[in-house]
Design an enzyme around this catalytic site. Structure first.
Site, PDB file in Angstrom:
ATOM      1  N   GLY A  95      -5.254   3.971   2.127  1.00 23.47           N
ATOM      2  CA  GLY A  95      -3.904   4.517   1.977  1.00 23.47           C
ATOM      3  C   GLY A  95      -3.267   4.332   0.617  1.00 23.47           C
ATOM      4  O   GLY A  95      -2.425   5.122   0.210  1.00 23.47           O
ATOM      5  N   ASP A 151       0.200   0.709   0.947  1.00 23.27           N
ATOM      6  CA  ASP A 151       0.993   1.937   0.987  1.00 23.27           C
ATOM      7  C   ASP A 151       2.304   1.752   1.730  1.00 23.27           C
ATOM      8  O   ASP A 151       3.359   2.167   1.271  1.00 23.27           O
ATOM      9  CB  ASP A 151       0.163   3.090   1.603  1.00 23.27           C
ATOM     10  CG  ASP A 151      -0.475   2.742   2.945  1.00 23.27           C
ATOM     11  OD1 ASP A 151      -0.290   1.601   3.425  1.00 23.27           O
ATOM     12  OD2 ASP A 151      -1.162   3.601   3.513  1.00 23.27           O
ATOM     13  N   ASP A 167       4.945  -1.567   7.896  1.00 24.63           N
ATOM     14  CA  ASP A 167       5.497  -1.096   9.168  1.00 24.63           C
ATOM     15  C   ASP A 167       5.770  -2.336  10.012  1.00 24.63           C
ATOM     16  O   ASP A 167       6.784  -3.005   9.811  1.00 24.63           O
ATOM     17  CB  ASP A 167       4.467  -0.132   9.785  1.00 24.63           C
ATOM     18  CG  ASP A 167       4.982   0.604  11.004  1.00 24.63           C
ATOM     19  OD1 ASP A 167       5.980   0.166  11.588  1.00 24.63           O
ATOM     20  OD2 ASP A 167       4.392   1.618  11.389  1.00 24.63           O
ATOM     21  N   LYS A 200       9.289   0.624   6.314  1.00 25.56           N
ATOM     22  CA  LYS A 200      10.039   1.259   7.411  1.00 25.56           C
ATOM     23  C   LYS A 200      11.193   0.380   7.846  1.00 25.56           C
ATOM     24  O   LYS A 200      11.045  -0.839   7.959  1.00 25.56           O
ATOM     25  CB  LYS A 200       9.111   1.500   8.610  1.00 25.56           C
ATOM     26  CG  LYS A 200       8.223   2.701   8.437  1.00 25.56           C
ATOM     27  CD  LYS A 200       7.511   3.051   9.726  1.00 25.56           C
ATOM     28  CE  LYS A 200       6.473   4.114   9.463  1.00 25.56           C
ATOM     29  NZ  LYS A 200       5.616   4.391  10.619  1.00 25.56           N
ATOM     30  N   PHE A 218       6.647   8.573  11.565  1.00 23.40           N
ATOM     31  CA  PHE A 218       5.293   8.585  11.002  1.00 23.40           C
ATOM     32  C   PHE A 218       5.238   9.513   9.795  1.00 23.40           C
ATOM     33  O   PHE A 218       5.560  10.693   9.881  1.00 23.40           O
ATOM     34  CB  PHE A 218       4.260   9.008  12.055  1.00 23.40           C
ATOM     35  CG  PHE A 218       2.885   8.587  11.664  1.00 23.40           C
ATOM     36  CD1 PHE A 218       2.466   7.274  11.837  1.00 23.40           C
ATOM     37  CD2 PHE A 218       2.016   9.482  11.055  1.00 23.40           C
ATOM     38  CE1 PHE A 218       1.204   6.855  11.423  1.00 23.40           C
ATOM     39  CE2 PHE A 218       0.747   9.082  10.645  1.00 23.40           C
ATOM     40  CZ  PHE A 218       0.352   7.765  10.834  1.00 23.40           C
ATOM     41  N   VAL A 219       4.828   8.959   8.660  1.00 21.84           N
ATOM     42  CA  VAL A 219       4.807   9.739   7.416  1.00 21.84           C
ATOM     43  C   VAL A 219       3.381   9.908   6.894  1.00 21.84           C
ATOM     44  O   VAL A 219       2.512   9.082   7.171  1.00 21.84           O
ATOM     45  CB  VAL A 219       5.687   9.082   6.316  1.00 21.84           C
ATOM     46  CG1 VAL A 219       7.145   9.125   6.708  1.00 21.84           C
ATOM     47  CG2 VAL A 219       5.244   7.651   6.030  1.00 21.84           C
ATOM     48  N   ASP A 233      -2.374   8.990   5.601  1.00 22.90           N
ATOM     49  CA  ASP A 233      -3.079   9.970   6.435  1.00 22.90           C
ATOM     50  C   ASP A 233      -2.629   9.952   7.885  1.00 22.90           C
ATOM     51  O   ASP A 233      -1.974   9.014   8.341  1.00 22.90           O
ATOM     52  CB  ASP A 233      -4.574   9.644   6.438  1.00 22.90           C
ATOM     53  CG  ASP A 233      -4.887   8.458   7.341  1.00 22.90           C
ATOM     54  OD1 ASP A 233      -4.239   7.397   7.169  1.00 22.90           O
ATOM     55  OD2 ASP A 233      -5.741   8.585   8.235  1.00 22.90           O
ATOM     56  N   ARG A 286      -3.901  13.197   3.153  1.00 16.44           N
ATOM     57  CA  ARG A 286      -3.810  12.230   2.055  1.00 16.44           C
ATOM     58  C   ARG A 286      -3.528  12.907   0.716  1.00 16.44           C
ATOM     59  O   ARG A 286      -2.933  12.317  -0.176  1.00 16.44           O
ATOM     60  CB  ARG A 286      -5.122  11.433   1.919  1.00 16.44           C
ATOM     61  CG  ARG A 286      -5.386  10.454   3.042  1.00 16.44           C
ATOM     62  CD  ARG A 286      -6.468   9.456   2.632  1.00 16.44           C
ATOM     63  NE  ARG A 286      -7.043   8.746   3.764  1.00 16.44           N
ATOM     64  CZ  ARG A 286      -6.513   7.664   4.335  1.00 16.44           C
ATOM     65  NH1 ARG A 286      -5.376   7.185   3.894  1.00 16.44           N
ATOM     66  NH2 ARG A 286      -7.109   7.074   5.348  1.00 16.44           N
TER      67      ARG A 286
HETATM   68  P1  XMP Z   1       1.564  -2.516   9.797  1.00 20.54           P
HETATM   69  O1  XMP Z   1       2.175  -2.075  11.108  1.00 20.54           O
HETATM   70  O2  XMP Z   1       0.451  -3.502  10.015  1.00 20.54           O
HETATM   71  O3  XMP Z   1       0.949  -1.180   9.245  1.00 20.54           O
HETATM   72  O4  XMP Z   1       2.611  -3.005   8.818  1.00 20.54           O
HETATM   73  C1  XMP Z   1       0.456  -1.091   7.978  1.00 20.54           C
HETATM   74  C2  XMP Z   1      -0.631  -0.053   7.892  1.00 20.54           C
HETATM   75  O5  XMP Z   1      -0.520   0.929   8.919  1.00 20.54           O
HETATM   76  C3  XMP Z   1      -0.623   2.228   8.429  1.00 20.54           C
HETATM   77  N1  XMP Z   1       0.660   2.927   8.690  1.00 20.54           N
HETATM   78  C4  XMP Z   1       0.903   4.209   8.468  1.00 20.54           C
HETATM   79  N2  XMP Z   1       0.121   5.172   7.954  1.00 20.54           N
HETATM   80  N3  XMP Z   1       1.875   6.726   8.152  1.00 20.54           N
HETATM   81  C5  XMP Z   1       0.619   6.432   7.802  1.00 20.54           C
HETATM   82  O6  XMP Z   1      -0.086   7.308   7.318  1.00 20.54           O
HETATM   83  C6  XMP Z   1       2.739   5.830   8.690  1.00 20.54           C
HETATM   84  O7  XMP Z   1       3.897   6.152   8.997  1.00 20.54           O
HETATM   85  C7  XMP Z   1       2.210   4.491   8.861  1.00 20.54           C
HETATM   86  N4  XMP Z   1       2.751   3.347   9.340  1.00 20.54           N
HETATM   87  C8  XMP Z   1       1.764   2.420   9.221  1.00 20.54           C
HETATM   88  C9  XMP Z   1      -0.918   2.074   6.955  1.00 20.54           C
HETATM   89  O8  XMP Z   1      -2.298   2.179   6.773  1.00 20.54           O
HETATM   90  C10 XMP Z   1      -0.469   0.694   6.597  1.00 20.54           C
HETATM   91  O9  XMP Z   1      -1.249   0.086   5.594  1.00 20.54           O
END
Ligand code: XMP
Length: 182
Positions: free
Chosen positions: A43, A98, A101, A130, A151-152, A158, A164
């Site tokens: 990402g 990237d 979350d 987020k 979700f972005v 991706d 991507r």
């Molecule tokens: P966490 O929940 O562990 O998530 O903080 C981190 C990883 O989850 C993916 N991620 C996303 N990927 N759109 C995406 O394309 C989203 O909205 C999203 N939210 C989480 C991402 O790989 C990140 O490193």
């Protein structure tokens, strides 16, 4: 592909001017220090390329391949796809991801580095964070943009390995999420 985007949050020009600011701050903070950037793939590959070219300091790069998501939901645990990590003993480590979350991914990466690396310091930098109802499992030291809890995709991010290469960051629409999930 464009039709799957509900709305654009940040165009490339906006992203790049924010990266100018972030790179300036990071370059000031790490001046004179031995820096290793640990970039979390896939990402962050575009973010990494654009940010690091703006940091005029000597630095080393290590890339980690990590997986935590299934569809649009975090699996709650992360898998490291490589066994060994670069030698960063005594060096200052900056993790690049990237998006923050739930924070579980970044938490696990920081824990592994703290346990195994002997780094002089460990900080983190995310392009997006987020805004959640609940607290994230960890915080990031440098944040590009705060975004709503949606979700972005695009600019490296991706959904099922698609989108991507979009040059902007946008919210994926419900119909596209449903179609890919089938
Ligand atoms: P966490 O929940 O562990 O998530 O903080 C981190 C990883 O989850 C993916 N991620 C996303 N990927 N759109 C995406 O394309 C989203 O909205 C999203 N939210 C989480 C991402 O790989 C990140 O490193």
């Amino acid at each position: 592909m464009q039709g799957d985007i509900d709305r654009i949050l940040y165009h490339e020009t906006t992203i790049l001017s924010r990266l100018d600011e972030m790179a300036h701050t990071i370059a000031k903070d790490y001046e004179g220090k031995e820096l290793t950037v640990v970039s979390i793939l896939n990402g962050s590959f575009i973010f990494m390329a654009d940010l690091l070219r703006r940091i005029p300091l000597p630095l080393q790069i290590d890339s980690w391949s990590v997986s935590s998501y299934h569809g649009t939901k975090s699996k709650g645990r992360i898998e490291f796809r490589q066994n060994s990590i670069a030698d960063v003993t005594g060096r200052h480590v900056l993790i690049l991801d990237d998006i923050l979350d739930s924070g579980l991914t970044l938490r696990a990466i920081k824990d592994r580095l703290a346990a195994e690396s002997g780094a002089a310091s460990i900080r983190s930098c995310v392009l997006l964070r987020k805004k959640l109802q609940r607290e994230a499992a960890t915080v990031a030291d440098y944040v590009g943009f705060e975004i709503p809890d949606e979700f972005v995709v695009g600019y490296g991010l991706d959904y099922n390995e698609q989108y991507r290469n979009l040059p902007y960051i946008g919210v994926l629409n419900e119909e596209a999420i449903r179609r890919h999930a089938r």
